[in-house]
Write a protein that holds these residues in place. Structure first.
Motif, short mmCIF file in Angstrom:
data_model
loop_
_atom_site.label_atom_id
_atom_site.label_comp_id
_atom_site.label_asym_id
_atom_site.label_seq_id
_atom_site.Cartn_x
_atom_site.Cartn_y
_atom_site.Cartn_z
N ARG A 1 0.83 -1.21 0.00
CA ARG A 1 0.00 0.00 0.00
C ARG A 1 0.87 1.26 0.00
O ARG A 1 0.55 2.24 -0.66
CB ARG A 1 -0.93 -0.02 1.21
CG ARG A 1 -1.97 -1.13 1.16
CD ARG A 1 -2.77 -1.21 2.45
NE ARG A 1 -3.54 0.01 2.70
CZ ARG A 1 -4.27 0.20 3.79
NH1 ARG A 1 -4.31 -0.74 4.74
NH2 ARG A 1 -4.96 1.31 3.95
N GLU B 1 -0.94 0.11 -7.61
CA GLU B 1 -2.13 -0.18 -6.82
C GLU B 1 -2.61 -1.61 -7.03
O GLU B 1 -3.10 -2.26 -6.09
CB GLU B 1 -3.25 0.81 -7.19
CG GLU B 1 -4.51 0.63 -6.37
CD GLU B 1 -5.60 1.61 -6.77
OE1 GLU B 1 -6.78 1.22 -6.71
OE2 GLU B 1 -5.27 2.76 -7.16
N ALA B 2 -2.47 -2.11 -8.27
CA ALA B 2 -2.91 -3.48 -8.56
C ALA B 2 -2.17 -4.50 -7.70
O ALA B 2 -2.74 -5.50 -7.27
CB ALA B 2 -2.73 -3.79 -10.04
N ARG C 1 -3.77 -4.59 -4.35
CA ARG C 1 -5.09 -5.23 -4.39
C ARG C 1 -4.99 -6.74 -4.51
O ARG C 1 -5.92 -7.45 -4.10
CB ARG C 1 -5.92 -4.65 -5.55
CG ARG C 1 -6.35 -3.21 -5.32
CD ARG C 1 -7.41 -2.75 -6.30
NE ARG C 1 -7.80 -1.38 -6.03
CZ ARG C 1 -8.70 -1.02 -5.12
NH1 ARG C 1 -9.29 -1.95 -4.38
NH2 ARG C 1 -9.00 0.25 -4.93
N ARG C 2 -3.91 -7.25 -5.02
CA ARG C 2 -3.74 -8.70 -5.09
C ARG C 2 -3.60 -9.33 -3.71
O ARG C 2 -3.76 -10.55 -3.56
CB ARG C 2 -2.52 -9.05 -5.95
CG ARG C 2 -2.80 -8.97 -7.45
CD ARG C 2 -1.70 -9.65 -8.25
NE ARG C 2 -0.46 -8.90 -8.22
CZ ARG C 2 -0.13 -7.96 -9.10
NH1 ARG C 2 -0.97 -7.68 -10.10
NH2 ARG C 2 1.03 -7.33 -9.02
N LEU D 1 -5.55 -8.42 -1.27
CA LEU D 1 -6.90 -8.35 -0.72
C LEU D 1 -7.74 -9.49 -1.26
O LEU D 1 -7.59 -9.90 -2.41
CB LEU D 1 -7.57 -7.02 -1.12
CG LEU D 1 -7.12 -5.73 -0.44
CD1 LEU D 1 -7.69 -4.54 -1.19
CD2 LEU D 1 -7.56 -5.70 1.02
N LYS E 1 -13.99 -4.56 -0.63
CA LYS E 1 -14.18 -3.49 -1.60
C LYS E 1 -13.74 -2.16 -0.95
O LYS E 1 -14.41 -1.65 -0.06
CB LYS E 1 -15.65 -3.40 -2.03
CG LYS E 1 -16.23 -4.71 -2.55
CD LYS E 1 -15.53 -5.19 -3.81
CE LYS E 1 -16.15 -6.48 -4.33
NZ LYS E 1 -15.41 -7.03 -5.51
N ALA F 1 -9.48 3.72 -3.90
CA ALA F 1 -8.05 4.01 -3.96
C ALA F 1 -7.60 4.89 -2.80
O ALA F 1 -6.49 4.74 -2.29
CB ALA F 1 -7.72 4.67 -5.30
N LEU G 1 -7.14 2.71 0.21
CA LEU G 1 -6.03 1.77 0.06
C LEU G 1 -4.68 2.46 0.10
O LEU G 1 -3.75 1.98 0.77
CB LEU G 1 -6.19 1.01 -1.26
CG LEU G 1 -5.22 -0.15 -1.48
CD1 LEU G 1 -5.47 -1.26 -0.47
CD2 LEU G 1 -5.33 -0.68 -2.91
#
Length: 255
Positions: A66, A76-77, A80-81, A83, A88, A91, A94
């Motif tokens: 993060r 950012e991707a 998110r991997r 999570l 939900k 940005a 996160l």
């Protein structure tokens, strides 16, 4: 006879003192070869369990991803991997709002709470700064992690509390003291300090106070951290500004 009666009490006391053993009268004495046992009431405290390095690494890995996303939004991707699909978050939650970077993050090993096999919860602290290095926001979050074949994933992310940091009070005080020039010089000094740091850094100005004739004191905090690692250092050191012919200047001792 009167003289004899006056001398009798000391004589009697002397005889009694030589007849009695040392120590308090009537106190039983244990034999010399008998050990005295220590009596403890209640149960001994259970020693604190050591943190699981696997869970500690899982939390640090997620927060480091993060932090990386806050510096480069294209990453950012990657955050998110880590999570689960059920979480939900936008940005801003996160990785911080646009223009913000995560200066530091921290958590205590003792704050890890086991929720059953392969699950735990932990409360973390996040610190964000704007592009100039001024701290603008801090958060407390509750994160839940669940283990699987690919390692731990964050399965719940909830903001417990959030605080906005601003310099409104400092600006009001500087205006009242007619020392806005001092506040501007302090900001310039701290901005230059933040730019010279080679690791994540942020600063905050608390207020402006009169400190005698022609002088003001500006309490401030300076944060530094190691990128991708939990924890941070903070220096609480006020700046002393003195007014001269060309306005306020930082006293050399405050450097």
């Amino acid at each position: 006879m009167r003289h004899v009666m006056r001398l009798m009490p000391p004589v009697i006391l002397l005889l009694l003192a030589t007849a009695l053993p040392c120590g308090a009268p009537g106190t039983p004495r244990a034999p010399a070869d008998q050990a005295i046992s220590e009596i403890r009431l209640g149960k001994a405290p259970v020693p604190a369990s050591k943190p699981d390095p696997t869970t500690t690494r899982a939390v640090e890995r997620f927060l480091a991803a993060r932090q990386s996303a806050s510096v480069d939004r294209y990453r950012e991707a990657g955050a998110r991997r880590l999570l689960s699909g059920a979480v939900k978050v936008d940005a801003a939650t996160l990785a911080g709002k646009p223009g913000q970077t995560m200066v530091a993050f921290d958590y205590r090993d003792g704050a890890m709470e086991r929720l059953g096999t392969g699950r735990f919860r932990v409360q973390v602290y996040l610190l964000f700064a704007d592009v100039s290095g001024r701290v603008v926001e801090s958060r407390d979050e509750a994160l839940t992690f669940t283990g699987g074949a690919g390692g731990y994933l964050c399965t719940s992310l909830k903001t417990v509390s959030m605080m906005s940091w601003d310099s409104n009070e400092a600006f009001k005080s500087a205006s009242r003291l007619r020392a806005r020039d001092a506040l501007e010089r302090a900001n310039e000094f701290l901005l230059d300090w933040a730019k010279r740091q080679t690791s994540p850094a942020g600063y905050s100005i608390e207020d402006v106070y009169a400190a005698g004739a022609m002088r003001v004191m500006i309490p401030c905090l300076r944060f530094t951290a190691e990128f991708g690692k939990r924890g941070y250092d903070v220096v609480d050191s006020p700046l002393i500004m003195r007014r001269g012919p060309r306005g306020y200047r930082l006293e050399p001792a405050a450097n």
